[in-house]
Design a protein around this motif. Structure first.
Motif, PDB file in Angstrom:
ATOM      1  N   THR A  22       0.825  -1.214   0.000  1.00 52.87           N
ATOM      2  CA  THR A  22       0.000   0.000   0.000  1.00 52.87           C
ATOM      3  C   THR A  22       0.855   1.258   0.000  1.00 52.87           C
ATOM      4  OG1 THR A  22      -0.225  -0.062   2.409  1.00 52.87           O
ATOM      5  CG2 THR A  22      -1.988  -1.078   1.121  1.00 52.87           C
ATOM      6  N   TRP A  23       2.079   1.157   0.496  1.00 49.64           N
ATOM      7  CA  TRP A  23       2.974   2.310   0.505  1.00 49.64           C
ATOM      8  C   TRP A  23       3.628   2.531  -0.848  1.00 49.64           C
ATOM      9  CZ3 TRP A  23       8.279   1.598  -0.359  1.00 49.64           C
ATOM     10  CH2 TRP A  23       9.048   2.762  -0.308  1.00 49.64           C
ATOM     11  N   TRP A  24       3.948   1.505  -1.587  1.00 45.55           N
ATOM     12  CA  TRP A  24       4.785   1.589  -2.783  1.00 45.55           C
ATOM     13  C   TRP A  24       4.271   2.660  -3.746  1.00 45.55           C
ATOM     14  CZ3 TRP A  24       9.431   0.542  -4.149  1.00 45.55           C
ATOM     15  CH2 TRP A  24       9.786   0.511  -5.506  1.00 45.55           C
ATOM     16  N   PRO A  25       5.057   3.740  -3.944  1.00 47.09           N
ATOM     17  CA  PRO A  25       4.606   4.828  -4.810  1.00 47.09           C
ATOM     18  C   PRO A  25       4.916   4.608  -6.287  1.00 47.09           C
ATOM     19  CG  PRO A  25       6.666   5.426  -3.761  1.00 47.09           C
ATOM     20  CD  PRO A  25       6.280   4.055  -3.235  1.00 47.09           C
ATOM     21  N   GLY A  26       5.693   3.604  -6.596  1.00 44.51           N
ATOM     22  CA  GLY A  26       6.133   3.366  -7.968  1.00 44.51           C
ATOM     23  C   GLY A  26       7.591   3.758  -8.119  1.00 44.51           C
ATOM     24  N   LEU A  41       7.002   5.957   5.545  1.00 45.71           N
ATOM     25  CA  LEU A  41       7.144   4.662   6.218  1.00 45.71           C
ATOM     26  C   LEU A  41       7.568   4.812   7.678  1.00 45.71           C
ATOM     27  CD1 LEU A  41       8.886   2.209   3.735  1.00 45.71           C
ATOM     28  CD2 LEU A  41       6.613   2.024   4.720  1.00 45.71           C
ATOM     29  N   LEU A  42       8.005   5.999   8.064  1.00 49.16           N
ATOM     30  CA  LEU A  42       8.552   6.208   9.399  1.00 49.16           C
ATOM     31  C   LEU A  42       7.586   5.853  10.533  1.00 49.16           C
ATOM     32  CD1 LEU A  42      11.229   7.021  10.593  1.00 49.16           C
ATOM     33  CD2 LEU A  42      10.428   9.379  10.638  1.00 49.16           C
ATOM     34  N   PRO A  43       6.299   6.239  10.490  1.00 48.43           N
ATOM     35  CA  PRO A  43       5.395   5.840  11.591  1.00 48.43           C
ATOM     36  C   PRO A  43       5.304   4.323  11.754  1.00 48.43           C
ATOM     37  CG  PRO A  43       4.377   7.551  10.277  1.00 48.43           C
ATOM     38  CD  PRO A  43       5.625   7.133   9.553  1.00 48.43           C
ATOM     39  N   PHE A  44       5.250   3.602  10.639  1.00 50.68           N
ATOM     40  CA  PHE A  44       5.199   2.142  10.698  1.00 50.68           C
ATOM     41  C   PHE A  44       6.473   1.581  11.319  1.00 50.68           C
ATOM     42  CE2 PHE A  44       6.099  -2.038   8.903  1.00 50.68           C
ATOM     43  CZ  PHE A  44       4.929  -2.722   9.198  1.00 50.68           C
ATOM     44  N   LEU A  45       7.626   2.059  10.866  1.00 51.06           N
ATOM     45  CA  LEU A  45       8.909   1.537  11.356  1.00 51.06           C
ATOM     46  C   LEU A  45       9.128   1.843  12.837  1.00 51.06           C
ATOM     47  CD1 LEU A  45      11.208   2.346   8.312  1.00 51.06           C
ATOM     48  CD2 LEU A  45      10.274   0.135   8.990  1.00 51.06           C
ATOM     49  N   SER A 119      -0.453   8.638  19.547  1.00 54.63           N
ATOM     50  CA  SER A 119      -0.229   8.789  18.108  1.00 54.63           C
ATOM     51  C   SER A 119      -1.231   7.977  17.296  1.00 54.63           C
ATOM     52  CB  SER A 119       1.188   8.346  17.741  1.00 54.63           C
ATOM     53  OG  SER A 119       2.132   9.154  18.362  1.00 54.63           O
ATOM     54  N   ALA A 120      -1.520   6.779  17.745  1.00 55.42           N
ATOM     55  CA  ALA A 120      -2.482   5.941  17.017  1.00 55.42           C
ATOM     56  C   ALA A 120      -3.874   6.551  17.037  1.00 55.42           C
ATOM     57  CB  ALA A 120      -2.508   4.538  17.609  1.00 55.42           C
ATOM     58  N   LYS A 121      -4.215   7.248  18.111  1.00 54.25           N
ATOM     59  CA  LYS A 121      -5.546   7.861  18.214  1.00 54.25           C
ATOM     60  C   LYS A 121      -5.626   9.195  17.484  1.00 54.25           C
ATOM     61  CE  LYS A 121      -7.254   5.827  22.417  1.00 54.25           C
ATOM     62  NZ  LYS A 121      -8.674   5.881  22.653  1.00 54.25           N
ATOM     63  N   LYS A 122      -4.581  10.017  17.565  1.00 58.27           N
ATOM     64  CA  LYS A 122      -4.646  11.388  17.068  1.00 58.27           C
ATOM     65  C   LYS A 122      -4.078  11.588  15.673  1.00 58.27           C
ATOM     66  CE  LYS A 122      -6.351  13.183  20.850  1.00 58.27           C
ATOM     67  NZ  LYS A 122      -7.607  13.869  20.899  1.00 58.27           N
ATOM     68  N   SER A 123      -3.186  10.722  15.251  1.00 58.08           N
ATOM     69  CA  SER A 123      -2.501  10.904  13.977  1.00 58.08           C
ATOM     70  C   SER A 123      -3.354  10.427  12.810  1.00 58.08           C
ATOM     71  CB  SER A 123      -1.180  10.133  13.997  1.00 58.08           C
ATOM     72  OG  SER A 123      -0.570  10.157  12.734  1.00 58.08           O
ATOM     73  N   GLY A 126      -2.723   6.647  11.984  1.00 54.93           N
ATOM     74  CA  GLY A 126      -3.044   5.713  13.063  1.00 54.93           C
ATOM     75  C   GLY A 126      -3.044   4.262  12.632  1.00 54.93           C
ATOM     76  N   GLY A 127      -3.544   3.979  11.442  1.00 59.28           N
ATOM     77  CA  GLY A 127      -3.553   2.601  10.944  1.00 59.28           C
ATOM     78  C   GLY A 127      -2.149   2.058  10.756  1.00 59.28           C
ATOM     79  N   ASP A 128      -1.256   2.901  10.236  1.00 62.66           N
ATOM     80  CA  ASP A 128       0.136   2.485  10.065  1.00 62.66           C
ATOM     81  C   ASP A 128       0.788   2.209  11.410  1.00 62.66           C
ATOM     82  OD1 ASP A 128      -0.203   2.908   7.357  1.00 62.66           O
ATOM     83  OD2 ASP A 128       0.818   4.846   7.352  1.00 62.66           O
ATOM     84  N   ILE A 129       0.480   3.031  12.397  1.00 65.66           N
ATOM     85  CA  ILE A 129       1.069   2.873  13.728  1.00 65.66           C
ATOM     86  C   ILE A 129       0.586   1.587  14.377  1.00 65.66           C
ATOM     87  CG2 ILE A 129       1.125   3.888  16.048  1.00 65.66           C
ATOM     88  CD1 ILE A 129       1.022   6.664  14.563  1.00 65.66           C
ATOM     89  N   LYS A 130      -0.694   1.307  14.290  1.00 71.98           N
ATOM     90  CA  LYS A 130      -1.239   0.070  14.864  1.00 71.98           C
ATOM     91  C   LYS A 130      -0.681  -1.158  14.164  1.00 71.98           C
ATOM     92  CE  LYS A 130      -5.542   2.373  15.990  1.00 71.98           C
ATOM     93  NZ  LYS A 130      -6.946   2.541  15.575  1.00 71.98           N
ATOM     94  N   ARG A 131      -0.647  -1.098  12.830  1.00 71.68           N
ATOM     95  CA  ARG A 131      -0.108  -2.220  12.051  1.00 71.68           C
ATOM     96  C   ARG A 131       1.363  -2.443  12.362  1.00 71.68           C
ATOM     97  NH1 ARG A 131      -3.305  -0.911   8.204  1.00 71.68           N
ATOM     98  NH2 ARG A 131      -1.951   0.680   7.330  1.00 71.68           N
ATOM     99  N   GLY A 132       2.115  -1.363  12.521  1.00 75.32           N
ATOM    100  CA  GLY A 132       3.532  -1.479  12.824  1.00 75.32           C
ATOM    101  C   GLY A 132       3.784  -2.127  14.173  1.00 75.32           C
ATOM    102  N   ALA A 133       3.024  -1.723  15.198  1.00 73.95           N
ATOM    103  CA  ALA A 133       3.186  -2.325  16.522  1.00 73.95           C
ATOM    104  C   ALA A 133       2.810  -3.806  16.489  1.00 73.95           C
ATOM    105  CB  ALA A 133       2.335  -1.568  17.545  1.00 73.95           C
ATOM    106  N   TRP A 134       1.711  -4.131  15.821  1.00 72.19           N
ATOM    107  CA  TRP A 134       1.281  -5.529  15.717  1.00 72.19           C
ATOM    108  C   TRP A 134       2.339  -6.357  14.984  1.00 72.19           C
ATOM    109  CZ3 TRP A 134      -3.820  -7.171  12.791  1.00 72.19           C
ATOM    110  CH2 TRP A 134      -4.065  -8.522  13.019  1.00 72.19           C
ATOM    111  N   CYS A 135       2.858  -5.821  13.884  1.00 68.78           N
ATOM    112  CA  CYS A 135       3.884  -6.518  13.116  1.00 68.78           C
ATOM    113  C   CYS A 135       5.151  -6.698  13.956  1.00 68.78           C
ATOM    114  CB  CYS A 135       4.184  -5.725  11.850  1.00 68.78           C
ATOM    115  SG  CYS A 135       5.328  -6.521  10.730  1.00 68.78           S
ATOM    116  N   GLY A 136       5.518  -5.686  14.724  1.00 68.17           N
ATOM    117  CA  GLY A 136       6.700  -5.786  15.579  1.00 68.17           C
ATOM    118  C   GLY A 136       6.550  -6.836  16.663  1.00 68.17           C
ATOM    119  N   ILE A 137       5.352  -6.950  17.208  1.00 74.28           N
ATOM    120  CA  ILE A 137       5.104  -7.962  18.239  1.00 74.28           C
ATOM    121  C   ILE A 137       5.226  -9.361  17.646  1.00 74.28           C
ATOM    122  CG2 ILE A 137       3.300  -8.969  19.704  1.00 74.28           C
ATOM    123  CD1 ILE A 137       2.360  -6.051  20.236  1.00 74.28           C
TER     124      ILE A 137
END
Length: 168
Positions: A22-26, A41-45, A119-123, A126-137
């Motif tokens: 979903t991030w890939w801009p081409g 990509l920074l919020p996810f990372l 950040s997940a609530k206000k940014s 937020g979806g990237d932040i939640k996905r990143g934390a879940w992926c990291g876990i």
């Protein structure tokens, strides 16, 4: 102790693939302005790094929540492997080296938890932040995929905690 199954790692890899596709801009857009596209990509990372830190022996509510997310991911992934593609399930080897967080390091994880939740609530990301934390876990517990990042992350959290709390 946290452990991860093939299904849990599969869930983590699916989250990572979703984020990257979903991030890939081409290619053309990426070569034209790589810094701007990489910055998205920074919020996810950063939240991925936080997710990895929560698997490093953090106790209390944060450790329990991290273990619950990992357990649910293991179950969902195992179910998808068995019922979805007819595969086998099993437990993967955990990290070979385990560097626990010190007291100040755990305090930094608490501060990061507040930052990630807000950040997940206000940014708008937020979806990237939640996905990143879940992926990291899910990936932070495995030895072969992302467990290599756990030691430097723990060292960084311990150093930052020691620096911040040692100066007080």
């Amino acid at each position: 102790m946290n452990y991860v199954t093939y299904g849990g790692v599969t869930i983590g890899l699916c989250l990572l693939a979703h984020q990257l596709f979903t991030w890939w801009p081409g290619r053309k857009a990426l070569t034209k302005d790589p810094a701007r596209h990489a910055a998205t990509l920074l919020p996810f990372l950063l939240s991925w790094s936080y997710g990895c830190l929560t698997t490093l022996g953090v106790g209390g509510l944060i450790g329990t929540a991290s273990s619950a997310v990992l357990g649910i991911s293991n179950w969902l992934g195992d179910a998808a492997l068995v019922w979805g593609v007819g595969g086998n399930v099993g437990q993967l080897a955990a990290r070979g080296t385990f560097l626990p967080l010190t007291g100040p390091g755990v305090a930094i994880v608490l501060v990061l938890t507040v930052a990630v939740v807000v950040s997940a609530k206000k940014s708008s990301r937020g979806g990237d932040i939640k996905r990143g934390a879940w992926c990291g876990i899910t990936l932070g517990t495995s030895a072969g995929i992302a467990g290599f990042a756990a030691v430097p992350l723990a060292q960084a959290a311990n150093w930052l905690g020691g620096t911040v709390y040692g100066a007080l």
